[in-house]
Scaffold this motif. Sequence first.
Motif, PDB file in Angstrom:
ATOM      1  N   ILE A  41       0.917  -1.287  -0.008  1.00 43.92           N
ATOM      2  CA  ILE A  41      -0.009   0.033   0.172  1.00 43.92           C
ATOM      3  C   ILE A  41       0.680   0.986   0.156  1.00 43.92           C
ATOM      4  N   ARG A  42       2.184   1.152   0.616  1.00 43.34           N
ATOM      5  CA  ARG A  42       2.983   2.404   0.948  1.00 43.34           C
ATOM      6  C   ARG A  42       3.636   2.620  -0.580  1.00 43.34           C
ATOM      7  N   GLU A  43       3.692   1.536  -1.462  1.00 43.17           N
ATOM      8  CA  GLU A  43       4.267   1.923  -2.823  1.00 43.17           C
ATOM      9  C   GLU A  43       3.276   2.637  -3.660  1.00 43.17           C
ATOM     10  N   ILE A  44       2.000   2.180  -3.509  1.00 46.39           N
ATOM     11  CA  ILE A  44       0.846   2.657  -4.442  1.00 46.39           C
ATOM     12  C   ILE A  44       0.618   4.045  -3.799  1.00 46.39           C
ATOM     13  N   ILE A  45       0.452   4.281  -2.720  1.00 48.40           N
ATOM     14  CA  ILE A  45       0.202   5.759  -2.245  1.00 48.40           C
ATOM     15  C   ILE A  45       1.507   6.641  -2.656  1.00 48.40           C
ATOM     16  N   HIS A  46       2.699   6.159  -2.515  1.00 50.54           N
ATOM     17  CA  HIS A  46       3.814   6.967  -2.804  1.00 50.54           C
ATOM     18  C   HIS A  46       3.911   7.248  -4.524  1.00 50.54           C
TER      19      HIS A  46
END
Length: 69
Positions: free
Chosen positions: A31-36
């Motif tokens: 999720i972190r990669e997607i939001i970033h």
Amino acid sequence: MKRYIVVTFKHFFEQQEQEAFPDFRVRYYTIREIIHSFVAAGFHLQKFEEHRGWNGGNTPWEFTIAAYK
């Protein structure tokens, strides 16, 4: 860390078809990669919601992101 899982369904096809069947991989994103990636592309996050899986567990299974540019 990039994680790939090799997925193959070749055994469901005839042997002759299996030889022409391309290999592929599934890439799992955090999720972190997607939001970033949204932020890096210039989007402003408006809303982020996590949705539980069908089994009713506490682990988020899907999510919704609302963003604008």
